[in-house]
Design a protein around this motif. Sequence first.
Motif, PDB file in Angstrom:
ATOM      1  N   VAL A  69      -2.943 -21.249 -12.469  1.00 11.14           N
ATOM      2  CA  VAL A  69      -1.945 -21.647 -13.465  1.00 11.14           C
ATOM      3  C   VAL A  69      -2.136 -23.127 -13.792  1.00 11.14           C
ATOM      4  CG1 VAL A  69       0.518 -21.957 -13.897  1.00 11.14           C
ATOM      5  CG2 VAL A  69      -0.299 -19.897 -12.734  1.00 11.14           C
ATOM      6  N   LYS A  70      -2.071 -23.448 -15.069  1.00 13.59           N
ATOM      7  CA  LYS A  70      -2.299 -24.820 -15.519  1.00 13.59           C
ATOM      8  C   LYS A  70      -1.022 -25.387 -16.128  1.00 13.59           C
ATOM      9  CE  LYS A  70      -5.389 -27.489 -18.539  1.00 13.59           C
ATOM     10  NZ  LYS A  70      -6.491 -27.387 -19.529  1.00 13.59           N
ATOM     11  N   ASN A  75       7.279 -29.353 -18.116  1.00  8.00           N
ATOM     12  CA  ASN A  75       8.050 -28.097 -18.182  1.00  8.00           C
ATOM     13  C   ASN A  75       7.327 -26.983 -18.942  1.00  8.00           C
ATOM     14  OD1 ASN A  75      10.445 -29.174 -16.848  1.00  8.00           O
ATOM     15  ND2 ASN A  75      10.801 -30.320 -18.740  1.00  8.00           N
ATOM     16  N   GLU A  76       6.007 -27.093 -19.102  1.00  9.41           N
ATOM     17  CA  GLU A  76       5.259 -26.034 -19.797  1.00  9.41           C
ATOM     18  C   GLU A  76       3.992 -25.693 -19.010  1.00  9.41           C
ATOM     19  OE1 GLU A  76       3.676 -24.812 -24.274  1.00  9.41           O
ATOM     20  OE2 GLU A  76       4.375 -26.854 -23.869  1.00  9.41           O
ATOM     21  N   TYR A  77       3.758 -24.379 -18.831  1.00  9.41           N
ATOM     22  CA  TYR A  77       2.644 -23.904 -18.018  1.00  9.41           C
ATOM     23  C   TYR A  77       1.844 -22.865 -18.799  1.00  9.41           C
ATOM     24  CZ  TYR A  77       5.387 -26.031 -14.295  1.00  9.41           C
ATOM     25  OH  TYR A  77       6.095 -26.913 -13.526  1.00  9.41           O
ATOM     26  N   ASN A 151       1.522 -18.995 -22.594  1.00  3.37           N
ATOM     27  CA  ASN A 151       2.211 -20.269 -22.370  1.00  3.37           C
ATOM     28  C   ASN A 151       3.697 -19.996 -22.164  1.00  3.37           C
ATOM     29  OD1 ASN A 151      -0.222 -21.459 -22.811  1.00  3.37           O
ATOM     30  ND2 ASN A 151       0.328 -22.481 -24.727  1.00  3.37           N
ATOM     31  N   ILE A 152       4.244 -20.574 -21.105  1.00  6.51           N
ATOM     32  CA  ILE A 152       5.679 -20.433 -20.834  1.00  6.51           C
ATOM     33  C   ILE A 152       6.277 -21.833 -20.741  1.00  6.51           C
ATOM     34  CG2 ILE A 152       7.440 -19.534 -19.281  1.00  6.51           C
ATOM     35  CD1 ILE A 152       5.543 -17.398 -18.402  1.00  6.51           C
ATOM     36  N   LYS A 153       7.222 -22.080 -21.620  1.00  6.01           N
ATOM     37  CA  LYS A 153       7.875 -23.393 -21.657  1.00  6.01           C
ATOM     38  C   LYS A 153       9.328 -23.246 -21.224  1.00  6.01           C
ATOM     39  CE  LYS A 153       8.510 -27.479 -24.551  1.00  6.01           C
ATOM     40  NZ  LYS A 153       8.188 -28.123 -25.848  1.00  6.01           N
TER      41      LYS A 153
END
Length: 298
Positions: A69-70, A75-77, A151-153
């Motif tokens: 995971v990057k 707060n966003e991955y 992308n999850i923010k």
Amino acid sequence: MSDSQNLFSGKRKYLFGLALLSFISVIFASFSMADSNDFDISKREILLRRIGHEILLQSGDSISRVLPVKKIAENEYQIRFEKEFSFQPDSLVNITQRLLAKDPLASDHVVTILNCGDSSVAYGYAISKNKKEDNVPCIGRIQPKACYVINIKFKPTGINTVKSGYLLAGLPFLALVGFLFFKSVTPRKQKTLPDSQDTNLFTLGSVLFDAKNRKLIINENTIDLTATETRVLLIFALSPNETIERSRLQKEIWEDEGVIVGRSLDMFISKLRKKLELDSNINIVVIRGKGYKLEISS
């Protein structure tokens, strides 16, 4: 040495201890919050890998890997995958909601699925703590097999703001305690004050200096002073046992007259010494390279 002369006794020791305790408390709170923040981030990254794993299983892939995971922004991955896969939006939404429910700081988030090649948006939705604000489109449409990144923010939680707030809120308090402490330990200058409420009268040892009437009263003997002698002695009387710079005396006594003569000062100092010599505890001494001092010994 008496208690009043002990630098860290009584009230001073209490203030010092209070300042030290306050400083340690603020630092401890800040580092505790930082440690908690790092721990929560590590847990979140594990949950994100778990999301990627279950998405692959849902697509029928139990072999290929979920890449590390990057973190791409605050707060966003980004969840990346080794191989192409297909997904059903409703399954994707259910998986992310179920797993992110274990993260108390992830109730508000936006999920965006991007195509690897051109970073175009293949699908996306938003989940809010307030269910009425959820935005989940196109649930029934199966997305084709392709290379995707997810992308999850997350909505900012205010952890860093709170941590900074602890420090900023603590600084004024520490400054106040520090001010009180240093004020209490700063030695006060001991000056010989006049016995009378009349500020024109000064007690210098056994000598009473009457600045208003230009007189010295020593052992019932009265000695007259000239106007200039009075002005010079008044400067010394206001700052006994302190060095008075020669330039200051010259400026305050003679500058208004337009003429400053070094020997004139020496002459008046000499005259004052003679008039004060009836009290051996009083003397005007030369401070080499600086000026003069009215020494009053007890």
